[in-house]
Design an enzyme around this catalytic site. Structure first.
Site, PDB file in Angstrom:
ATOM      1  N   ASP A  41       0.846  -1.207   0.000  1.00  0.00           N
ATOM      2  CA  ASP A  41       0.000   0.000   0.000  1.00  0.00           C
ATOM      3  C   ASP A  41       0.878   1.252   0.000  1.00  0.00           C
ATOM      4  O   ASP A  41       0.370   2.371  -0.032  1.00  0.00           O
ATOM      5  CB  ASP A  41      -1.008  -0.009   1.155  1.00  0.00           C
ATOM      6  N   SER A  42       2.209   1.057  -0.019  1.00  0.00           N
ATOM      7  CA  SER A  42       3.134   2.179  -0.282  1.00  0.00           C
ATOM      8  C   SER A  42       2.842   2.759  -1.665  1.00  0.00           C
ATOM      9  O   SER A  42       3.312   3.856  -1.991  1.00  0.00           O
ATOM     10  CB  SER A  42       4.590   1.719  -0.181  1.00  0.00           C
ATOM     11  N   ASP A  67      -1.179  -6.019  -0.327  1.00  0.00           N
ATOM     12  CA  ASP A  67      -1.519  -5.404   0.961  1.00  0.00           C
ATOM     13  C   ASP A  67      -3.010  -5.147   1.055  1.00  0.00           C
ATOM     14  O   ASP A  67      -3.614  -4.605   0.111  1.00  0.00           O
ATOM     15  CB  ASP A  67      -0.820  -4.043   1.083  1.00  0.00           C
ATOM     16  N   LYS A  87      -1.346  -9.330   2.730  1.00  0.00           N
ATOM     17  CA  LYS A  87      -0.598  -8.905   3.914  1.00  0.00           C
ATOM     18  C   LYS A  87      -1.468  -7.909   4.673  1.00  0.00           C
ATOM     19  O   LYS A  87      -2.185  -7.116   4.058  1.00  0.00           O
ATOM     20  CB  LYS A  87       0.729  -8.254   3.523  1.00  0.00           C
ATOM     21  N   GLU A 140      -1.489  -5.439   8.546  1.00  0.00           N
ATOM     22  CA  GLU A 140      -0.688  -4.907   9.645  1.00  0.00           C
ATOM     23  C   GLU A 140      -1.338  -5.187  11.002  1.00  0.00           C
ATOM     24  O   GLU A 140      -2.563  -5.135  11.109  1.00  0.00           O
ATOM     25  CB  GLU A 140      -0.526  -3.386   9.467  1.00  0.00           C
ATOM     26  N   GLU A 174       9.146  -4.229  10.452  1.00  0.00           N
ATOM     27  CA  GLU A 174       9.566  -2.938   9.876  1.00  0.00           C
ATOM     28  C   GLU A 174      10.126  -2.005  10.939  1.00  0.00           C
ATOM     29  O   GLU A 174       9.493  -1.749  11.964  1.00  0.00           O
ATOM     30  CB  GLU A 174       8.369  -2.271   9.161  1.00  0.00           C
TER      31      GLU A 174
HETATM   32  O1  KIV Z   1       3.587  -1.116   1.581  1.00  0.00           O
HETATM   33  C1  KIV Z   1       4.752  -1.527   1.567  1.00  0.00           C
HETATM   34  O2  KIV Z   1       5.536  -1.279   0.632  1.00  0.00           O
HETATM   35  C2  KIV Z   1       5.193  -2.333   2.707  1.00  0.00           C
HETATM   36  C3  KIV Z   1       6.643  -2.648   2.812  1.00  0.00           C
HETATM   37  C4  KIV Z   1       7.432  -1.447   3.137  1.00  0.00           C
HETATM   38  C5  KIV Z   1       6.899  -3.763   3.757  1.00  0.00           C
HETATM   39  O3  KIV Z   1       4.408  -2.691   3.519  1.00  0.00           O
END
Ligand code: KIV
Length: 273
Positions: A53-54, A92, A122, A124, A191
């Site tokens: 989600d980056s 994510d 994924k 959090e 992280e």
């Molecule tokens: O969203 C992302 O890119 C991440 C990584 C930094 C682990 O969660």
């Protein structure tokens, strides 16, 4: 020339990730959000592509990962899954799609899997995500956990500083890691936590840990591809190793193109019909 040679073309699965950990082979993960980047990253032999989600920051120019939606993640995820022949693809779950009702979390994870063709999701958080993780796993969807600096909680933390530097938070993180293992996560991202703590967590649990800013003691490493390739020059944390300066190269190349066009030097006689 790459210093790494891909030795097989077999699809990477959760079982292979576990086998790699058991064999002491480090797991390499990078982000991608589009077909072209994912094809190149896959061709290079990456084990896992994370549709992080980056993308909210990198692709959409937002300050945080909060605004990105499940519809956005599905578009990015689908293009990456289409490109990845060997790499495992993990998408994510964005902010607000799993923190409430576990049934809704499962519904959103099912939607991501069905509409992207990814291999897992994924999310959090630690013990508070137990119900959501259980429900998602019940649908047969592999879940990667994420502890330490969890950017979707930035408004709670108020800072992107290193997490779990104090004893209480370190103990809580260790017990959250055990919960994620027990509930059935196939891997856990750690992280921006102290290297010593990441190594201890890696020693304590029997599923692979994948670190970012968490030192060398984890079972694998992850970076944001745009950061390590030098495409995103504004972000230079201590943990980042720059493997290229593609941002500069793009600006130079575009500048050369502009001057060729302005001078009437492009196209030449070989570049026309
Ligand atoms: O969203 C992302 O890119 C991440 C990584 C930094 C682990 O969660």
């Amino acid at each position: 020339m790459s210093t790494y040679t891909v030795t097989d073309t077999k699809k990477v699965t959760t079982k292979r990730i576990k086998d790699m950990m058991q064999a002491g082979e480090k797991i390499a993960m990078l982000t991608s959000y589009d077909y072209t980047m994912a094809s190149l990253v896959d061709q290079a032999g990456i084990d896992i592509i994370l549709v992080g989600d980056s993308a909210s920051n990198v692709m959409q120019g937002n300050q945080t990962t909060i605004p990105i939606t499940i519809d956005d993640m599905i578009v990015y995820g689908r293009t990456v899954a289409r490109a990845a022949k060997r790499a495992m693809v993990i998408v994510d779950m964005p902010f607000g799609t799993y923190q409430g009702d576990p049934i809704e979390a499962q519904r959103n994870a099912v939607r991501i899997m069905r509409e992207t063709g990814a291999d897992g999701v994924k999310l959090e958080g630690g013990r508070e995500m137990r119900g959501a993780i259980e429900m998602i796993l019940r649908a047969g969807i592999p879940v990667m956990g994420h502890l330490g600096l969890t950017p979707q909680s930035i408004n709670k933390f108020g800072t992107y500083a290193t997490r779990a530097t104090g004893e209480a938070e370190a103990l809580r993180l260790m017990s959250d890691a055990r919960v994620l293992e027990e509930v059935g996560c196939f891997a856990v991202v750690l992280e921006k936590i102290p290297a010593l703590l990441a190594a201890k967590v890696t020693e304590a649990i029997h599923v692979p840990t994948i670190g970012i800013g968490a030192g060398p003691g984890t079972d694998g490493q992850v970076l944001v591809a745009h950061d390590m390739l030098g495409l995103n020059t504004a972000f230079k944390p201590k943990f980042l190793r720059l493997y290229n300066n593609l941002g500069e190269q793009i600006v130079d190349s575009v500048g050369n193109y502009i001057s060729d066009v302005k001078r009437g030097d492009f196209p030449n006689e070989n570049e026309q019909y």
